[in-house]
Design a protein around this motif. Structure first.
Motif, PDB file in Angstrom:
ATOM      1  N   LEU A 159      42.109  14.259  47.069  1.00 16.23           N
ATOM      2  CA  LEU A 159      42.278  13.556  45.551  1.00 16.23           C
ATOM      3  C   LEU A 159      43.531  14.365  44.913  1.00 16.23           C
ATOM      4  O   LEU A 159      44.430  13.786  44.378  1.00 16.23           O
TER       5      LEU A 159
ATOM      6  N   HIS B 160      46.768  12.599  43.738  1.00 13.07           N
ATOM      7  CA  HIS B 160      47.398  12.671  42.344  1.00 13.07           C
ATOM      8  C   HIS B 160      48.672  13.207  42.268  1.00 13.07           C
ATOM      9  O   HIS B 160      49.387  12.715  41.165  1.00 13.07           O
TER      10      HIS B 160
ATOM     11  N   ARG C 195      45.639   7.120  37.111  1.00  9.78           N
ATOM     12  CA  ARG C 195      45.783   8.424  37.632  1.00  9.78           C
ATOM     13  C   ARG C 195      45.056   9.622  36.679  1.00  9.78           C
ATOM     14  O   ARG C 195      44.518  10.606  37.037  1.00  9.78           O
TER      15      ARG C 195
ATOM     16  N   ARG D 205      42.820   9.339  34.086  1.00  4.70           N
ATOM     17  CA  ARG D 205      41.698   9.320  34.237  1.00  4.70           C
ATOM     18  C   ARG D 205      41.038  10.080  35.457  1.00  4.70           C
ATOM     19  O   ARG D 205      39.747  10.483  35.388  1.00  4.70           O
ATOM     20  N   ALA D 206      41.465   9.586  36.723  1.00  9.05           N
ATOM     21  CA  ALA D 206      41.066  10.192  37.860  1.00  9.05           C
ATOM     22  C   ALA D 206      41.360  11.841  38.006  1.00  9.05           C
ATOM     23  O   ALA D 206      40.300  12.709  38.400  1.00  9.05           O
TER      24      ALA D 206
ATOM     25  N   ALA E 284      38.585  13.406  36.064  1.00  8.63           N
ATOM     26  CA  ALA E 284      37.027  13.194  36.686  1.00  8.63           C
ATOM     27  C   ALA E 284      36.726  14.701  37.123  1.00  8.63           C
ATOM     28  O   ALA E 284      37.391  15.330  38.012  1.00  8.63           O
TER      29      ALA E 284
ATOM     30  N   ALA F 150      33.982  10.397  39.230  1.00  7.05           N
ATOM     31  CA  ALA F 150      35.233  10.371  40.249  1.00  7.05           C
ATOM     32  C   ALA F 150      35.041   9.101  40.780  1.00  7.05           C
ATOM     33  O   ALA F 150      36.301   8.333  41.082  1.00  7.05           O
TER      34      ALA F 150
ATOM     35  N   ALA G 147      36.608   6.156  38.526  1.00  7.60           N
ATOM     36  CA  ALA G 147      38.045   6.548  38.194  1.00  7.60           C
ATOM     37  C   ALA G 147      39.094   6.411  39.508  1.00  7.60           C
ATOM     38  O   ALA G 147      40.031   5.709  39.252  1.00  7.60           O
ATOM     39  N   GLU G 148      38.252   6.667  40.770  1.00 10.30           N
ATOM     40  CA  GLU G 148      39.265   6.665  41.907  1.00 10.30           C
ATOM     41  C   GLU G 148      39.473   5.385  42.323  1.00 10.30           C
ATOM     42  O   GLU G 148      40.123   4.847  42.868  1.00 10.30           O
TER      43      GLU G 148
ATOM     44  N   GLU H  72      39.331   2.565  39.945  1.00  6.95           N
ATOM     45  CA  GLU H  72      40.314   2.031  39.172  1.00  6.95           C
ATOM     46  C   GLU H  72      41.812   2.400  39.884  1.00  6.95           C
ATOM     47  O   GLU H  72      42.754   1.589  39.883  1.00  6.95           O
ATOM     48  N   LEU H  73      41.964   3.629  40.160  1.00  3.83           N
ATOM     49  CA  LEU H  73      43.309   4.203  40.891  1.00  3.83           C
ATOM     50  C   LEU H  73      43.941   3.313  41.853  1.00  3.83           C
ATOM     51  O   LEU H  73      44.812   3.062  42.272  1.00  3.83           O
ATOM     52  N   THR H  74      42.767   3.276  42.873  1.00  9.78           N
ATOM     53  CA  THR H  74      42.971   2.547  44.033  1.00  9.78           C
ATOM     54  C   THR H  74      43.344   1.088  43.924  1.00  9.78           C
ATOM     55  O   THR H  74      44.500   0.469  44.461  1.00  9.78           O
TER      56      THR H  74
END
Length: 185
Positions: free
Chosen positions: A42, A46, A74, A76-77, A80, A86, A89-90, A92-94
């Motif tokens: 991660l 990031h 990113r 927010r991730a 985490a 995580a 957040a991950e 949402e990032l994806t």
């Protein structure tokens, strides 16, 4: 004679307690190690995202909202600290990266830019590594949690301070199958 039987039963009981405790400790450490492996991937993910955003920023000046969403997701991730935090957040990032990749298809300059293509490939490769690391982590969490719940280990797990580990779960929105319209017009 009765002393030998009591001593034997006591020795077996102590041996069982030690084996059960050591097994739980081993599984707990494997879960923690698997989480650290996810964390490494991660972090790589990031670190790649700002480079990709900077590489496409000039060409995608009209897509500022998408770029800002990627950076916000990113951030927010990165913030985490546990699998429970995580996962969403991950996810949402994806989704934000997926939207960015989809928009990048509309820009021929980006599709031919070698640095953008390389960053996109590295990010895709990292996504695959994260997926495999997630799978291993969740498998180990299942083993660890199951070991704590089965009899007779469940009699010892909680009093000895073992707690179930959190799965690295994706949000329901990430599970949804995208709708694809293949009708010809």
């Amino acid at each position: 004679m009765a002393e030998w039987i009591v001593g034997g039963v006591l020795a077996v009981l102590i041996f069982w307690v030690v084996l059960t405790y050591n097994g739980l400790v081993r599984l707990k450490n494997r879960v923690q190690n698997a989480w650290q492996q996810i964390d490494v991937q991660l972090k790589r993910r990031h670190d790649l995202i700002p480079n990709l955003v900077n590489a496409v920023r000039g060409a995608m000046q009209f897509e500022r909202d998408t770029l800002e969403r990627v950076i916000a997701a990113r951030n927010r991730a990165v913030g985490a600290r546990s699998p429970r935090e995580a996962g969403p957040a991950e996810g949402e990032l994806t989704q934000a990266i997926g939207r960015l990749f989809a928009l990048m298809e509309n820009y021929p300059d980006l599709k031919s830019n070698q640095s953008v293509l390389q960053l996109q490939e590295e990010l895709t490769s990292t996504e695959n590594r994260v997926g495999f690391a997630r799978q291993l982590y969740n498998d180990l969490v299942a083993q660890f949690n199951t070991r704590q719940e089965v009899f007779p280990a469940n009699l010892m797990a909680a009093p000895m301070g073992f707690k179930p580990a959190d799965y690295f779960q994706i949000e329901a929105a990430d599970r949804a199958v995208p709708a694809v319209d293949l009708t010809l017009r």
